[in-house]
Design a protein around this motif. Structure first.
Motif, short mmCIF file in Angstrom:
data_model
loop_
_atom_site.label_atom_id
_atom_site.label_comp_id
_atom_site.label_asym_id
_atom_site.label_seq_id
_atom_site.Cartn_x
_atom_site.Cartn_y
_atom_site.Cartn_z
N ASP A 160 15.51 -0.44 2.21
CA ASP A 160 15.01 -1.83 2.26
C ASP A 160 13.54 -1.95 1.89
N VAL A 161 12.82 -0.82 1.77
CA VAL A 161 11.39 -0.89 1.44
C VAL A 161 11.05 -0.26 0.10
N LEU A 162 12.08 0.10 -0.68
CA LEU A 162 11.83 0.79 -1.95
C LEU A 162 11.56 -0.14 -3.11
N ALA A 163 12.04 -1.37 -3.06
CA ALA A 163 11.93 -2.29 -4.20
C ALA A 163 10.48 -2.47 -4.64
N GLY A 164 10.30 -2.42 -5.96
CA GLY A 164 8.97 -2.65 -6.53
C GLY A 164 8.08 -1.43 -6.53
N ARG A 165 8.58 -0.29 -6.07
CA ARG A 165 7.77 0.91 -6.03
C ARG A 165 8.19 1.90 -7.11
N THR A 166 7.31 2.83 -7.40
CA THR A 166 7.63 3.93 -8.31
C THR A 166 7.72 5.20 -7.49
N LEU A 167 8.89 5.81 -7.51
CA LEU A 167 9.10 7.09 -6.84
C LEU A 167 8.85 8.20 -7.84
N VAL A 168 7.98 9.12 -7.51
CA VAL A 168 7.74 10.30 -8.33
C VAL A 168 8.22 11.50 -7.53
N ASN A 169 9.36 12.03 -7.91
CA ASN A 169 9.96 13.12 -7.15
C ASN A 169 9.60 14.46 -7.78
N LEU A 170 8.75 15.21 -7.10
CA LEU A 170 8.30 16.51 -7.60
C LEU A 170 9.00 17.66 -6.89
N THR A 171 10.16 17.37 -6.33
CA THR A 171 10.98 18.37 -5.66
C THR A 171 11.79 19.14 -6.70
N ASN A 172 11.83 20.45 -6.58
CA ASN A 172 12.59 21.25 -7.54
C ASN A 172 14.07 20.96 -7.41
#
Length: 319
Positions: free
Chosen positions: A113-125
């Protein structure tokens, strides 16, 4: 399906629609929030990323399952979030660096519910497939998604030696590139979310192959009572002399001409490779780190390619 008139408004992503509802455009949002970044996951690498952001003058919100890991960063000026949701809400750019993709899912799924409008940068292998699945999931919840591969160990972060691979929407990458450059040189490798993971694993494959050969070399030296410390400079010199091999090999592989510019043909190399196993037995060590390549060499020779280069064994890796 009928054609779309040329005057129609281009379609927008879920993230774009959510931003519009919130009253800001992608460009406006980034311009207003370049100084604020959230970091989820404070292992050695996550802590190094957060420290680099702080050193570059960013406001950083951090979160970790074990809250005590945030304390050194708080001492440097970071804000410790009580929950992952609080950290996500603190910034438009959310950098995730956890153990694996299961950890990422467990962390993010309760907070869609709080992800909208954000940029997720996933640096997990992870793997290309995992990255593509995560990108689709993020889009479903109104977030842009960049997958990344960190080509550095924690002490290298924010040094000229570090570089990070990124894949996903080019607009999101370019918008946040000034921030991402804090970690090291940013290399965009395409809009397919799985591209960064693919190239990350390809680079690591080359590294682990070198490590395997190096460990076998050290085992041989040690078996005779020698000093690996004294031998290491000689091995390093030899490996540096091989620096140009990947470029030459790539030329043969992309053209499919394994008989081009052959210096040491496969038949000769396969015959000599046997000596690794004989010597290992004589010295009382295992040659298991070298065994897989020999099996491929023998098959390739048996298939009539003895006069070609060793690079041709790549054809046997196809399924």
């Amino acid at each position: 399906m009928t054609g779309t008139p040329s005057t129609a408004t281009p379609s927008r992503s879920c993230a774009d629609r959510e931003r519009a509802r919130a009253g800001w455009t992608s460009t406006e949002g980034v311009a207003m929030n370049q100084k604020t970044v959230s970091v989820l996951g404070l292992g050695d690498m996550g802590s190094a990323l957060a420290s680099a952001l702080l050193a570059a003058g960013h406001q950083v919100a951090v979160w970790n399952r074990t809250a005590a890991k945030a304390e050194p960063l708080v001492a440097k000026g970071a804000t410790s979030a009580g929950t992952a949701a609080e950290a996500i809400l603190a910034s438009r750019l959310v950098v995730v660096c956890l153990l694996d993709y299961d950890s990422v899912s467990q962390t993010l799924t309760p907070h869609t519910d709080v992800l909208a409008g954000r940029t997720l940068v996933n640096l997990t292998n992870g793997t290309p497939g995992q990255a593509r699945e995560m990108a689709a999931w993020a889009a479903d919840h109104g977030a842009d998604y960049l997958d990344g591969g960190i080509m550095a160990v924690p002490p290298m972060i924010a040094t000229p030696e570090a570089f990070v691979l990124y894949s996903g929407p080019s607009g999101a990458f370019e918008a946040w590139r000034p921030v991402l450059n804090v970690f090291g040189e940013s290399k965009y490798v395409g809009d397919d979310p799985g591209s960064a993971a693919l190239q990350d694993l390809a680079l690591l494959s080359g590294m682990y192959g070198t490590i395997a050969g190096t460990l076998h070399a050290f085992a041989l030296i040690r078996s005779a009572g020698g000093s690996t410390r004294e031998f290491a400079p000689l091995l390093n010199r030899w490996l540096q002399g091989m620096n140009g091999w990947p470029v030459a090999a790539a030329e043969q592989i992309d053209t499919g001409d394994y008989g081009k510019d052959v210096v040491s043909n496969l038949g000769m190399q396969e015959a000599g490779y046997v000596n690794h196993f004989i010597a290992a037995e004589e010295q009382g060590i295992s040659a298991e780190l070298l065994t897989p390549l020999h099996a491929l060499m023998k098959r390739r020779v048996a298939d009539g390619h003895a006069d070609e280069d060793l690079t041709g064994v790549i054809e046997l890796l196809k399924r």
